[in-house]
Design a protein around this motif. Sequence first.
Motif, PDB file in Angstrom:
ATOM      1  N   ILE A 166       0.837  -1.201   0.000  1.00 46.17           N
ATOM      2  CA  ILE A 166       0.000   0.000   0.000  1.00 46.17           C
ATOM      3  C   ILE A 166       0.869   1.248   0.000  1.00 46.17           C
ATOM      4  CG2 ILE A 166      -1.732   1.299   1.299  1.00 46.17           C
ATOM      5  CD1 ILE A 166      -2.689  -1.370   2.466  1.00 46.17           C
ATOM      6  N   ASP A 167       0.610   2.119  -0.950  1.00 42.54           N
ATOM      7  CA  ASP A 167       1.288   3.421  -0.988  1.00 42.54           C
ATOM      8  C   ASP A 167       0.506   4.403  -0.127  1.00 42.54           C
ATOM      9  OD1 ASP A 167       3.260   2.595  -2.808  1.00 42.54           O
ATOM     10  OD2 ASP A 167       1.929   2.962  -4.513  1.00 42.54           O
ATOM     11  N   VAL A 168       1.219   5.207   0.662  1.00 42.45           N
ATOM     12  CA  VAL A 168       0.582   6.224   1.505  1.00 42.45           C
ATOM     13  C   VAL A 168       0.935   7.602   0.948  1.00 42.45           C
ATOM     14  CG1 VAL A 168       0.437   7.237   3.801  1.00 42.45           C
ATOM     15  CG2 VAL A 168       0.638   4.764   3.552  1.00 42.45           C
ATOM     16  N   VAL A 169      -0.090   8.366   0.607  1.00 40.74           N
ATOM     17  CA  VAL A 169       0.088   9.716   0.078  1.00 40.74           C
ATOM     18  C   VAL A 169      -0.374  10.709   1.147  1.00 40.74           C
ATOM     19  CG1 VAL A 169      -0.550  11.352  -1.725  1.00 40.74           C
ATOM     20  CG2 VAL A 169      -0.311   8.912  -2.277  1.00 40.74           C
ATOM     21  N   LYS A 170       0.520  11.616   1.531  1.00 41.33           N
ATOM     22  CA  LYS A 170       0.193  12.617   2.550  1.00 41.33           C
ATOM     23  C   LYS A 170      -0.010  13.976   1.881  1.00 41.33           C
ATOM     24  CE  LYS A 170       3.103  10.329   6.022  1.00 41.33           C
ATOM     25  NZ  LYS A 170       4.259  10.515   6.932  1.00 41.33           N
ATOM     26  N   GLU A 171      -1.192  14.525   2.055  1.00 39.16           N
ATOM     27  CA  GLU A 171      -1.492  15.866   1.570  1.00 39.16           C
ATOM     28  C   GLU A 171      -1.855  16.724   2.780  1.00 39.16           C
ATOM     29  OE1 GLU A 171      -4.490  15.551  -1.436  1.00 39.16           O
ATOM     30  OE2 GLU A 171      -3.270  14.246  -2.736  1.00 39.16           O
ATOM     31  N   TYR A 172      -0.831  17.008   3.583  1.00 38.86           N
ATOM     32  CA  TYR A 172      -1.035  17.722   4.835  1.00 38.86           C
ATOM     33  C   TYR A 172      -1.186  19.227   4.597  1.00 38.86           C
ATOM     34  CZ  TYR A 172       0.342  13.571   7.549  1.00 38.86           C
ATOM     35  OH  TYR A 172       0.406  12.329   8.122  1.00 38.86           O
ATOM     36  N   GLY A 173      -2.207  19.796   5.230  1.00 36.65           N
ATOM     37  CA  GLY A 173      -2.358  21.236   5.224  1.00 36.65           C
ATOM     38  C   GLY A 173      -1.689  21.842   6.443  1.00 36.65           C
ATOM     39  N   ASP A 174      -1.844  23.131   6.606  1.00 39.39           N
ATOM     40  CA  ASP A 174      -1.261  23.841   7.743  1.00 39.39           C
ATOM     41  C   ASP A 174      -2.263  23.819   8.893  1.00 39.39           C
ATOM     42  OD1 ASP A 174       0.300  25.345   9.375  1.00 39.39           O
ATOM     43  OD2 ASP A 174      -0.095  27.260   8.370  1.00 39.39           O
ATOM     44  N   LEU A 175      -2.070  22.900   9.837  1.00 39.66           N
ATOM     45  CA  LEU A 175      -3.015  22.746  10.940  1.00 39.66           C
ATOM     46  C   LEU A 175      -2.502  23.440  12.199  1.00 39.66           C
ATOM     47  CD1 LEU A 175      -4.180  19.008  10.806  1.00 39.66           C
ATOM     48  CD2 LEU A 175      -5.137  20.994   9.648  1.00 39.66           C
ATOM     49  N   PRO A 176      -3.389  24.118  12.917  1.00 36.14           N
ATOM     50  CA  PRO A 176      -2.997  24.656  14.229  1.00 36.14           C
ATOM     51  C   PRO A 176      -2.976  23.528  15.246  1.00 36.14           C
ATOM     52  CG  PRO A 176      -5.317  25.066  13.841  1.00 36.14           C
ATOM     53  CD  PRO A 176      -4.791  24.468  12.571  1.00 36.14           C
ATOM     54  N   ARG A 177      -2.245  23.716  16.316  1.00 34.54           N
ATOM     55  CA  ARG A 177      -2.299  22.745  17.406  1.00 34.54           C
ATOM     56  C   ARG A 177      -3.666  22.820  18.064  1.00 34.54           C
ATOM     57  NH1 ARG A 177       2.364  20.528  19.620  1.00 34.54           N
ATOM     58  NH2 ARG A 177       4.230  20.961  18.399  1.00 34.54           N
ATOM     59  N   ILE A 178      -4.225  21.666  18.408  1.00 37.31           N
ATOM     60  CA  ILE A 178      -5.541  21.646  19.038  1.00 37.31           C
ATOM     61  C   ILE A 178      -5.452  20.989  20.405  1.00 37.31           C
ATOM     62  CG2 ILE A 178      -6.631  21.489  16.763  1.00 37.31           C
ATOM     63  CD1 ILE A 178      -7.451  18.607  17.536  1.00 37.31           C
ATOM     64  N   ASN A 179      -6.370  21.345  21.273  1.00 39.35           N
ATOM     65  CA  ASN A 179      -6.415  20.783  22.619  1.00 39.35           C
ATOM     66  C   ASN A 179      -7.216  19.477  22.587  1.00 39.35           C
ATOM     67  OD1 ASN A 179      -5.812  21.034  25.481  1.00 39.35           O
ATOM     68  ND2 ASN A 179      -8.007  21.292  25.757  1.00 39.35           N
ATOM     69  N   CYS A 180      -6.610  18.384  23.016  1.00 39.42           N
ATOM     70  CA  CYS A 180      -7.295  17.087  22.946  1.00 39.42           C
ATOM     71  C   CYS A 180      -6.611  16.090  23.873  1.00 39.42           C
ATOM     72  CB  CYS A 180      -7.278  16.548  21.517  1.00 39.42           C
ATOM     73  SG  CYS A 180      -5.616  16.157  20.910  1.00 39.42           S
ATOM     74  N   HIS A 181      -7.278  14.933  24.047  1.00 36.94           N
ATOM     75  CA  HIS A 181      -6.664  13.793  24.717  1.00 36.94           C
ATOM     76  C   HIS A 181      -5.887  13.041  23.622  1.00 36.94           C
ATOM     77  CE1 HIS A 181      -9.689  14.865  27.671  1.00 36.94           C
ATOM     78  NE2 HIS A 181      -9.040  14.142  28.555  1.00 36.94           N
ATOM     79  N   VAL A 182      -4.614  13.332  23.518  1.00 35.73           N
ATOM     80  CA  VAL A 182      -3.845  12.942  22.353  1.00 35.73           C
ATOM     81  C   VAL A 182      -3.786  11.431  22.147  1.00 35.73           C
ATOM     82  CG1 VAL A 182      -1.677  13.076  23.661  1.00 35.73           C
ATOM     83  CG2 VAL A 182      -1.641  13.221  21.172  1.00 35.73           C
ATOM     84  N   SER A 183      -3.615  10.658  23.214  1.00 36.38           N
ATOM     85  CA  SER A 183      -3.509   9.204  23.039  1.00 36.38           C
ATOM     86  C   SER A 183      -4.814   8.620  22.506  1.00 36.38           C
ATOM     87  CB  SER A 183      -3.140   8.534  24.363  1.00 36.38           C
ATOM     88  OG  SER A 183      -4.132   8.748  25.342  1.00 36.38           O
ATOM     89  N   GLU A 184      -5.942   9.212  22.901  1.00 37.49           N
ATOM     90  CA  GLU A 184      -7.238   8.727  22.427  1.00 37.49           C
ATOM     91  C   GLU A 184      -7.428   9.034  20.941  1.00 37.49           C
ATOM     92  OE1 GLU A 184     -10.335  10.256  24.881  1.00 37.49           O
ATOM     93  OE2 GLU A 184      -9.585   9.306  26.718  1.00 37.49           O
ATOM     94  N   LEU A 185      -7.066  10.237  20.520  1.00 37.13           N
ATOM     95  CA  LEU A 185      -7.193  10.579  19.100  1.00 37.13           C
ATOM     96  C   LEU A 185      -6.199   9.795  18.246  1.00 37.13           C
ATOM     97  CD1 LEU A 185      -7.898  14.414  18.830  1.00 37.13           C
ATOM     98  CD2 LEU A 185      -9.446  12.505  18.433  1.00 37.13           C
ATOM     99  N   ASN A 186      -5.014   9.541  18.785  1.00 31.39           N
ATOM    100  CA  ASN A 186      -4.061   8.708  18.054  1.00 31.39           C
ATOM    101  C   ASN A 186      -4.636   7.321  17.798  1.00 31.39           C
ATOM    102  OD1 ASN A 186      -2.194  10.745  17.960  1.00 31.39           O
ATOM    103  ND2 ASN A 186      -0.920   9.963  19.627  1.00 31.39           N
ATOM    104  N   GLN A 187      -5.373   6.796  18.787  1.00 30.81           N
ATOM    105  CA  GLN A 187      -6.012   5.494  18.624  1.00 30.81           C
ATOM    106  C   GLN A 187      -7.095   5.556  17.539  1.00 30.81           C
ATOM    107  OE1 GLN A 187      -5.253   2.407  20.419  1.00 30.81           O
ATOM    108  NE2 GLN A 187      -6.352   1.806  18.572  1.00 30.81           N
ATOM    109  N   VAL A 188      -7.806   6.674  17.471  1.00 29.24           N
ATOM    110  CA  VAL A 188      -8.817   6.852  16.424  1.00 29.24           C
ATOM    111  C   VAL A 188      -8.173   6.764  15.044  1.00 29.24           C
ATOM    112  CG1 VAL A 188     -10.378   8.533  15.343  1.00 29.24           C
ATOM    113  CG2 VAL A 188     -10.419   8.203  17.814  1.00 29.24           C
ATOM    114  N   PHE A 189      -7.071   7.495  14.857  1.00 27.00           N
ATOM    115  CA  PHE A 189      -6.406   7.486  13.552  1.00 27.00           C
ATOM    116  C   PHE A 189      -5.836   6.108  13.223  1.00 27.00           C
ATOM    117  CE2 PHE A 189      -5.830  12.164  14.542  1.00 27.00           C
ATOM    118  CZ  PHE A 189      -6.829  12.561  13.668  1.00 27.00           C
ATOM    119  N   MET A 190      -5.323   5.416  14.244  1.00 25.80           N
ATOM    120  CA  MET A 190      -4.822   4.067  13.984  1.00 25.80           C
ATOM    121  C   MET A 190      -5.961   3.133  13.576  1.00 25.80           C
ATOM    122  SD  MET A 190      -2.571   1.444  16.327  1.00 25.80           S
ATOM    123  CE  MET A 190      -1.010   2.167  15.815  1.00 25.80           C
TER     124      MET A 190
END
Length: 288
Positions: A166-190
């Motif tokens: 699988i090829d992964v293509v990243k088209e990242y924009g300029d995102l501001p830092r956001i306030n969140c429970h980071v480990s929980e959101l990381n699990q969402v993306f995984m």
Amino acid sequence: MVNIIGVSVVVFGLMIYFVRSRDLAFAELADMNVALVNSQAQLIQAEKMASLGTLTAGIAHEVNTPIGVINSNADISERCIEKIVGAMERCGSIAELESDDQLKRSVQALQKTNRATRECSNRISQLVGSLKNFSRMDEAASQRVDLHEGIDSALNLIQHELKDRIDVVKEYGDLPRINCHVSELNQVFMNILRNAAEAIEGKGRITIRSSAAAGQVSVCIEDTGVGMRPDQVQRVFDPSFTRKGSRVRAKTGLFSSYQTVQKHDGEIKIESELGKGTAVTVVLSSTG
């Protein structure tokens, strides 16, 4: 007069009956709500344990490979050093050493194994760094973070499921830092990335797009997998939803992801077309 008293007694009795019935109904409803909350918590915990098991197996595989190379290189290096020492004892002058073919081959082999060992060590360090960044266990639960770091860490930890396929293509924009429970959101993306990888039969592509506008940030993860029918898309956040051999194999992966995004006052949307692929978009506030 007697009839009025009798009617009053009956009405009063009915009032007591209905009040008690109402209280019992409220109590039963409260018990059902507690049971529902407990069931959801159990489902989310089961998903976390299943995800942890998969993650652990993947990391073990990713670490064992470079460790095997390092062990093999250590043996080669030891034999090369023995040959170098033998050449130094055998040769009586610098000129003889410079012309010794066995010494040259041993030095070249030693240089090659050292480069390979360094690459393997860097890979292990990269995995450990990604795991630390993914879990953020030594940091505050809620903090302002760069979502791209979490996505990149998740990609690195599931690399064994992607490479050579699988090829992964990243088209990242300029995102501001956001306030969140980071480990929980990381699990969402995984969860989303793993579902995307599982939905792709053979070779394919995962495209990750991010953008920010009007006080919100969005991350869209799109795959070229098998896709889903409209009726399946409507049920995709159901904790019992699963399609063996298709996009959702972990029964509660997207269910727990939905719960986490809701907890962050965000939104998760899915667009899918059978035979063409699926796009999952997570929208979060950037002003919280």
